[in-house]
Design an enzyme around this catalytic site. Sequence first.
Site, PDB file in Angstrom:
ATOM      1  N   THR A  28      45.172  26.321  45.500  1.00  0.00           N
ATOM      2  CA  THR A  28      45.062  27.421  46.469  1.00  0.00           C
ATOM      3  C   THR A  28      43.647  27.991  46.444  1.00  0.00           C
ATOM      4  O   THR A  28      43.041  28.084  45.365  1.00  0.00           O
ATOM      5  CB  THR A  28      46.066  28.527  46.103  1.00  0.00           C
ATOM      6  OG1 THR A  28      47.378  27.967  46.149  1.00  0.00           O
ATOM      7  CG2 THR A  28      45.994  29.706  47.063  1.00  0.00           C
ATOM      8  N   ASP A  81      42.661  21.718  41.919  1.00  0.00           N
ATOM      9  CA  ASP A  81      42.616  23.151  42.238  1.00  0.00           C
ATOM     10  C   ASP A  81      41.265  23.732  41.822  1.00  0.00           C
ATOM     11  O   ASP A  81      40.560  23.166  40.974  1.00  0.00           O
ATOM     12  CB  ASP A  81      43.750  23.889  41.512  1.00  0.00           C
ATOM     13  CG  ASP A  81      44.041  25.276  42.096  1.00  0.00           C
ATOM     14  OD1 ASP A  81      43.374  25.670  43.069  1.00  0.00           O
ATOM     15  OD2 ASP A  81      44.934  25.954  41.570  1.00  0.00           O
ATOM     16  N   ASP A  84      38.340  30.642  39.248  1.00  0.00           N
ATOM     17  CA  ASP A  84      37.414  31.773  39.397  1.00  0.00           C
ATOM     18  C   ASP A  84      36.333  31.726  38.335  1.00  0.00           C
ATOM     19  O   ASP A  84      35.194  32.139  38.572  1.00  0.00           O
ATOM     20  CB  ASP A  84      38.201  33.078  39.336  1.00  0.00           C
ATOM     21  CG  ASP A  84      39.212  33.147  40.470  1.00  0.00           C
ATOM     22  OD1 ASP A  84      38.783  33.102  41.633  1.00  0.00           O
ATOM     23  OD2 ASP A  84      40.424  33.178  40.190  1.00  0.00           O
ATOM     24  N   GLY A  96      42.494  34.471  41.630  1.00  0.00           N
ATOM     25  CA  GLY A  96      41.765  35.291  42.608  1.00  0.00           C
ATOM     26  C   GLY A  96      42.548  35.379  43.915  1.00  0.00           C
ATOM     27  O   GLY A  96      42.494  36.386  44.615  1.00  0.00           O
ATOM     28  N   GLU A 103      50.592  28.001  40.513  1.00  0.00           N
ATOM     29  CA  GLU A 103      49.532  27.076  40.054  1.00  0.00           C
ATOM     30  C   GLU A 103      49.823  26.602  38.626  1.00  0.00           C
ATOM     31  O   GLU A 103      49.646  25.432  38.290  1.00  0.00           O
ATOM     32  CB  GLU A 103      48.176  27.773  40.118  1.00  0.00           C
ATOM     33  CG  GLU A 103      47.714  28.047  41.552  1.00  0.00           C
ATOM     34  CD  GLU A 103      46.470  28.905  41.666  1.00  0.00           C
ATOM     35  OE1 GLU A 103      45.875  28.901  42.748  1.00  0.00           O
ATOM     36  OE2 GLU A 103      46.114  29.594  40.689  1.00  0.00           O
TER      37      GLU A 103
HETATM   38  C1  5RP Z   1      43.911  31.135  43.582  1.00  0.00           C
HETATM   39  C2  5RP Z   1      42.969  30.538  42.601  1.00  0.00           C
HETATM   40  C3  5RP Z   1      41.727  29.899  43.126  1.00  0.00           C
HETATM   41  O1  5RP Z   1      41.630  28.615  42.600  1.00  0.00           O
HETATM   42  C4  5RP Z   1      40.525  30.690  42.709  1.00  0.00           C
HETATM   43  O2  5RP Z   1      40.711  32.033  43.120  1.00  0.00           O
HETATM   44  C5  5RP Z   1      39.244  30.127  43.319  1.00  0.00           C
HETATM   45  O3  5RP Z   1      39.206  30.403  44.677  1.00  0.00           O
HETATM   46  P1  5RP Z   1      38.056  29.856  45.622  1.00  0.00           P
HETATM   47  O4  5RP Z   1      38.166  28.370  45.650  1.00  0.00           O
HETATM   48  O5  5RP Z   1      38.356  30.501  46.951  1.00  0.00           O
HETATM   49  O6  5RP Z   1      36.730  30.322  45.054  1.00  0.00           O
HETATM   50  O7  5RP Z   1      43.176  30.564  41.415  1.00  0.00           O
HETATM   51  O8  5RP Z   1      44.965  31.821  42.962  1.00  0.00           O
END
Ligand code: 5RP
Length: 218
Positions: A28, A81, A84, A96, A103
């Site tokens: 995500t 995936d 952050d 995030g 996840e």
């Molecule tokens: C979502 C997550 C995302 O992998 C993390 O927030 C990174 O997001 P992005 O790819 O938009 O920087 O853990 O719950």
Amino acid sequence: MTQDELKQQAALRALDYVIEGAIVGVGTGSTANFFIDGLATMKDRIAGAVASSEVSARRLAGHGIPLLDMNDVEELPVYIDGADEIDTSLAMIKGGGGAQTREKIVAAVAQKFVCICDATKKVAQLGRFPLPVEVIPMARAQVARELVRLGGRPVLREGFITDNGNLILDVHGLAIHDPVSLEITIDGIVGVVTSGLFAKRGADVLLLATPDGVQAFE
Ligand code: 5RP
């Protein structure tokens, strides 16, 4: 090169880790979105995908990629995936996007976790990014008190409900010297569903996009 261009480079490199004919676990976030768009170009060569959030499920479905329920999947060779933050042991802060519970479930089933990041996400020590903790709504205040006892400053993510109907506390100021032990401690607080610490089951591979190209760490 912009951060989004770097995210896209890491995401597209992850297509090399997709096993033809198999199911793919899909994360995500904005980096995962680039991966989903890339996966669409090889959708006829995979058995389908399991998604770690409703938003990713919708994006996968929009590309015509078959979706499977996690409960119907016994073998998942790879999960792709973002994160952050990620440290040198490939422990991560995630959530995030507030999707860390699903996840963590998909990551637990997957044989290989491939983390896709731009270079800004790599850190020497986790914790500058506030740690997201999913909590059962009636436990919000009690969990917040426990997190303060651990040295953190929990802040309720306003106006946000997870896919599981819960709340997120974003915990600022934690000194994360021992990510495994902190993950066990926080995930053990009554009323916590899942913290965004992924240390017990970290990534197996990091694809880190830098202006000089994508570096792989294993
Ligand atoms: C979502 C997550 C995302 O992998 C993390 O927030 C990174 O997001 P992005 O790819 O938009 O920087 O853990 O719950």
